[in-house]
Write an enzyme that holds these catalytic residues in place. Structure first.
Site, PDB file in Angstrom:
ATOM      1  N   TYR A  53       0.841  -1.194   0.000  1.00 55.91           N
ATOM      2  CA  TYR A  53       0.000   0.000   0.000  1.00 55.91           C
ATOM      3  C   TYR A  53       0.881   1.251   0.000  1.00 55.91           C
ATOM      4  O   TYR A  53       2.072   1.188   0.281  1.00 55.91           O
ATOM      5  CB  TYR A  53      -0.906   0.009   1.221  1.00 55.91           C
ATOM      6  CG  TYR A  53      -1.944  -1.070   1.267  1.00 55.91           C
ATOM      7  CD1 TYR A  53      -2.464  -1.643   0.099  1.00 55.91           C
ATOM      8  CD2 TYR A  53      -2.437  -1.534   2.486  1.00 55.91           C
ATOM      9  CE1 TYR A  53      -3.432  -2.638   0.158  1.00 55.91           C
ATOM     10  CE2 TYR A  53      -3.411  -2.532   2.552  1.00 55.91           C
ATOM     11  CZ  TYR A  53      -3.897  -3.078   1.385  1.00 55.91           C
ATOM     12  OH  TYR A  53      -4.855  -4.059   1.448  1.00 55.91           O
ATOM     13  N   SER A  54       0.257   2.399  -0.261  1.00 56.73           N
ATOM     14  CA  SER A  54       1.069   3.618  -0.323  1.00 56.73           C
ATOM     15  C   SER A  54       1.760   3.903   1.002  1.00 56.73           C
ATOM     16  O   SER A  54       2.864   4.437   1.033  1.00 56.73           O
ATOM     17  CB  SER A  54       0.214   4.818  -0.749  1.00 56.73           C
ATOM     18  OG  SER A  54      -0.903   4.977   0.109  1.00 56.73           O
ATOM     19  N   GLU A  55       1.120   3.527   2.131  1.00 57.46           N
ATOM     20  CA  GLU A  55       1.803   3.592   3.425  1.00 57.46           C
ATOM     21  C   GLU A  55       1.311   2.497   4.360  1.00 57.46           C
ATOM     22  O   GLU A  55       0.156   2.062   4.278  1.00 57.46           O
ATOM     23  CB  GLU A  55       1.589   4.947   4.129  1.00 57.46           C
ATOM     24  CG  GLU A  55       2.584   6.015   3.750  1.00 57.46           C
ATOM     25  CD  GLU A  55       2.062   6.906   2.640  1.00 57.46           C
ATOM     26  OE1 GLU A  55       2.848   7.717   2.110  1.00 57.46           O
ATOM     27  OE2 GLU A  55       0.878   6.783   2.302  1.00 57.46           O
ATOM     28  N   THR A  56       2.212   2.105   5.240  1.00 55.68           N
ATOM     29  CA  THR A  56       1.882   1.253   6.379  1.00 55.68           C
ATOM     30  C   THR A  56       2.370   1.960   7.633  1.00 55.68           C
ATOM     31  O   THR A  56       3.479   2.510   7.665  1.00 55.68           O
ATOM     32  CB  THR A  56       2.543  -0.133   6.255  1.00 55.68           C
ATOM     33  OG1 THR A  56       1.992  -0.806   5.110  1.00 55.68           O
ATOM     34  CG2 THR A  56       2.303  -0.983   7.492  1.00 55.68           C
ATOM     35  N   HIS A  85      -3.688   9.387   5.923  1.00 63.77           N
ATOM     36  CA  HIS A  85      -4.671   8.288   5.836  1.00 63.77           C
ATOM     37  C   HIS A  85      -4.258   7.118   6.719  1.00 63.77           C
ATOM     38  O   HIS A  85      -5.109   6.450   7.316  1.00 63.77           O
ATOM     39  CB  HIS A  85      -4.902   7.867   4.382  1.00 63.77           C
ATOM     40  CG  HIS A  85      -3.946   6.876   3.823  1.00 63.77           C
ATOM     41  ND1 HIS A  85      -2.725   7.226   3.285  1.00 63.77           N
ATOM     42  CD2 HIS A  85      -4.028   5.518   3.711  1.00 63.77           C
ATOM     43  CE1 HIS A  85      -2.105   6.143   2.853  1.00 63.77           C
ATOM     44  NE2 HIS A  85      -2.871   5.088   3.099  1.00 63.77           N
TER      45      HIS A  85
END
Length: 294
Positions: A53-56, A85
């Site tokens: 994902y774009s961030e964790t 997010h």
């Protein structure tokens, strides 16, 4: 758990619209690791790359009552100082397990207060308050390089919303499109834009089109994180609120609605509260779990 043991990873979609069907693709997926106390930086980076994902977000420490947590954020390619997010996703995950109310996130950019509550539809909402925002006009070289990588012309921009570099925890280049069609037609030079963003220290581009005084449509290319586009970007939303405040376009406390992810099939809704007397910006959204621990 050692740094080589794979941790439990929760998956949440953040900034899902209020009316979204639970089975529909909506919001911005984030990985959440609620116990990363034994993970080193390399292990966190490896998990984020695997999740994709774009961030964790990784909770690396908590106080005794669990209401103050230390959090780090990783994209598939690198650590990111702040991610809106993933903050919302983590706050909702904590609230579902420890109860709604106030939390405080200690992040690399400073403390971020987050309040959580239950919405009438049964989902949990989280509202983060950003660090103080700031905004400055984009320089000619910055603008030229960005437009070239996007394939946009100067005439594609809205003259009433000038290009700025805005900060809400990270720097974002804000470019306002003159028409909805320009925003919808996004096909850019991935490597060229990534190089430009690294050179200038931008985390995303905040591409916007103004539908009305309080409603904006948004797209956020994120090639420096290894992602073509982010479906919902809380940090950029905070920066955008600060941008409007810096331009003098917020004369009284206002709640903006940012609609993002529409053109990529993941509709998202971010509510942005801006007060002309406060450099901080409040960003609110729902989140829902889209998969169990893995």
């Amino acid at each position: 758990m050692s740094s080589t043991t794979r941790p439990d990873v929760l998956r949440y979609a953040a900034f899902t619209p209020a009316a979204a069907d639970a089975s529909a693709a909506a919001g911005n997926p984030a990985g959440v690791v609620l116990d990363a106390s034994s993970l080193d930086e390399a292990a966190m980076q490896a998990v984020a790359a695997e999740v994709g994902y774009s961030e964790t977000a990784f909770v690396t420490d908590r106080d005794d009552d669990g209401r103050r947590v230390r959090v780090r954020y990783f994209s598939p390619l690198a650590e990111v100082p702040f991610c809106g997010h993933a903050t919302v996703a983590t706050a909702v995950a904590l609230a579902e397990r420890s109860g709604t109310g106030a939390y405080l996130f200690d992040t690399p950019v400073g403390p971020i207060p987050v309040s959580t509550d239950s919405a009438p539809d049964g989902t949990v909402r989280a509202a983060l308050t950003s660090v103080p925002t700031r905004s400055r006009p984009a320089g000619p070289e910055e603008l030229r390089a960005a437009l070239a990588a996007l394939g946009w012309a100067a005439g594609d921009l809205d003259p009433d919303l000038p290009p700025h570099v805005a900060f809400g925890g990270n720097d974002h280049l804000v470019l306002a499109a003159a028409g909805r069609g320009r925003l919808a037609d996004l096909s850019y030079d991935f490597d060229g834009l990534a190089d430009t963003m690294r050179r200038h220290g931008w985390t995303t581009l905040q591409l916007v089109w103004r539908e009305s005084r309080d409603v904006f449509h948004v797209r956020d290319p994120f090639p420096v994180g290894g992602v073509v586009e982010d479906p919902a970007t809380g940090a950029a939303a905070a920066a955008f609120g600060g941008y409007l405040r810096a331009l003098g376009l917020v004369e009284r406390p206002v709640t903006l609605t940012l609609r993002q992810g529409e053109d990529m099939g993941r509709p998202s809704e971010l509510l942005v509260d801006v007060d002309p007397a406060d450099p901080r910006v409040r960003v609110t959204g729902r989140a829902r779990e889209i998969g169990g621990a893995a």
